[in-house]
Design an enzyme around this catalytic site. Structure first.
Site, PDB file in Angstrom:
ATOM      1  N   HIS A   1       0.176 -12.286   1.629  1.00  0.00           N
ATOM      2  CA  HIS A   1      -0.577 -11.333   0.762  1.00  0.00           C
ATOM      3  C   HIS A   1      -0.592 -11.712  -0.537  1.00  0.00           C
ATOM      4  O   HIS A   1       0.403 -11.580  -1.200  1.00  0.00           O
ATOM      5  CB  HIS A   1       0.167  -9.860   0.828  1.00  0.00           C
ATOM      6  CG  HIS A   1      -0.671  -8.574   0.411  1.00  0.00           C
ATOM      7  ND1 HIS A   1      -0.351  -7.509   0.200  1.00  0.00           N
ATOM      8  CD2 HIS A   1      -1.980  -8.565   0.107  1.00  0.00           C
ATOM      9  CE1 HIS A   1      -1.256  -6.704  -0.048  1.00  0.00           C
ATOM     10  NE2 HIS A   1      -2.587  -7.398  -0.158  1.00  0.00           N
TER      11      HIS A   1
ATOM     12  N   TYR B   1       0.616  -1.139  -0.010  1.00  0.00           N
ATOM     13  CA  TYR B   1      -0.076   0.128  -0.037  1.00  0.00           C
ATOM     14  C   TYR B   1       0.815   1.035   0.028  1.00  0.00           C
ATOM     15  O   TYR B   1       1.587   1.807   1.133  1.00  0.00           O
ATOM     16  CB  TYR B   1      -0.938   0.060   1.264  1.00  0.00           C
ATOM     17  CG  TYR B   1      -1.833  -1.101   1.387  1.00  0.00           C
ATOM     18  CD1 TYR B   1      -2.136  -1.936   0.312  1.00  0.00           C
ATOM     19  CD2 TYR B   1      -2.597  -1.515   2.389  1.00  0.00           C
ATOM     20  CE1 TYR B   1      -2.998  -3.092   0.084  1.00  0.00           C
ATOM     21  CE2 TYR B   1      -3.366  -2.632   2.733  1.00  0.00           C
ATOM     22  CZ  TYR B   1      -3.555  -3.215   1.592  1.00  0.00           C
ATOM     23  OH  TYR B   1      -4.511  -4.546   1.545  1.00  0.00           O
TER      24      TYR B   1
END
Length: 330
Positions: A144, A56
């Site tokens: 992830h 992110y």
């Protein structure tokens, strides 16, 4: 709403949490001050679960979360981050992080994600995330997006998380993805506590009912739901609305608009129904919101507190917009 236990751990999470992809300049750059202000407000409003990731903003979201958390007591906060991508200056271009030639993350540091689900790579990822956040520990660690790396994620990646949990360095481990089928494979093959599923258990898309959610029920795994608004189409289903981070197709917009039309006679915003819906499933512990401003965050909290009559869910079933067997907040 009372806190909910994560799997069989001693960790309890609130029913609403803060996702931080937008605070990492997802699709729009924002300042450090504005991003930190959102986290500040979440903590002040007792939204104590903060989810972030190295991806992110290529480290921006983690560092901004760290700036906010440094100003308050760590006690009572639940912070999760993700592993499987290391940030490196020589990273090759990852086409999955672009749409129509434009990167999803804007004005980010000059590093890029490199896949690494090796044992040492996972532990290195945690160390680097601790350094970016300034924290001494995380409460939850998630593999992830291992869609194309399931073998490594289920072997060396999982082994690293399992050992970190056994060493008491993290309370809960799991995986976070946009697709439910590979998540279900990991739930079946690994001893996970929690999964984060984005976009596949919403008012618009309950495809995870056929694979992931039954697997989680059998294994006692908790589910955090991200993407409750399906990238925006469940906020305002107008032509050009976003679905799965890109422009939605006509059929998706039409279905979202039909759901909105059922909500209107009850004076319930479509987004309020979307935010509340997933929490009715017995395996779902938390829904995440992803505002990029304090005002958006306050609007999300107001939606979460909206009064939604049971008749609305019944009308959605009668209209064929919800599966007859899907749990609803009745």
């Amino acid at each position: 709403m009372t806190d909910v236990r994560v799997g069989r751990t001693d960790l309890f999470v609130p029913r609403i949490g803060l996702g931080t992809a937008a605070l990492g300049n997802f699709q729009q750059a924002i300042s450090d001050a504005d991003a930190v202000a959102v986290v500040d407000r979440a903590i002040a409003r007792a939204v104590r679960y903060l989810d972030t990731a190295p991806l992110y903003g290529h480290g921006l979201a983690e560092s901004r979360v760290g700036q906010a958390v440094a100003k308050v007591s760590r006690d009572g906060l639940i912070i999760s981050t993700k592993v499987g991508r290391l940030l490196r200056e020589d990273a090759p271009r990852d086409e999955t992080q672009y749409y129509d030639g434009v990167p999803f993350y804007r004005d980010v540091p000059a590093v890029g994600p490199v896949w690494d689900f090796s044992y040492d790579g996972i532990r290195r990822s945690v160390e680097e995330s601790l350094k970016r956040t300034g924290l001494d520990r995380f409460d939850v660690l998630l593999l992830h997006d291992p869609d194309q790396h399931l073998e490594a994620a289920a072997s060396t990646g999982y082994a690293a998380l399992r050992d970190l949990r056994a060493e008491g360095l993290v309370q809960a481990i799991g995986a976070g993805m946009n697709n439910s089928a590979p998540l279900a494979e990991l739930v079946r093959s690994c001893d996970l506590d929690v999964v984060l599923l984005a976009g596949r258990y919403t008012l618009l898309d309950q495809s995870s009912l056929s694979d992931l959610l039954p697997a989680c029920e059998r294994r006692g795994v908790s589910v955090v739901i991200g993407g409750v608004f399906n990238s925006g189409v469940l906020v305002d289903p107008a032509p050009g609305a976003s679905f799965d981070y890109i422009p939605a197709g006509d059929a998706v917009v039409a279905k979202a608009a039909a759901i909105r039309d059922v909500c209107r006679p009850y004076d319930v915003p479509l987004a309020a129904a979307a935010l509340r819906f997933p929490l009715a499933h017995p395996r779902v512990c938390t829904v995440l919101v992803g505002p990029r401003t304090v005002d958006e965050f306050e609007m999300d909290l107001a939606l979460f507190d909206a009064d939604i009559p049971a008749e609305l869910w019944a009308d959605l079933r009668r209209a064929g917009l919800l599966d007859p067997d899907v749990p609803t907040p009745e």
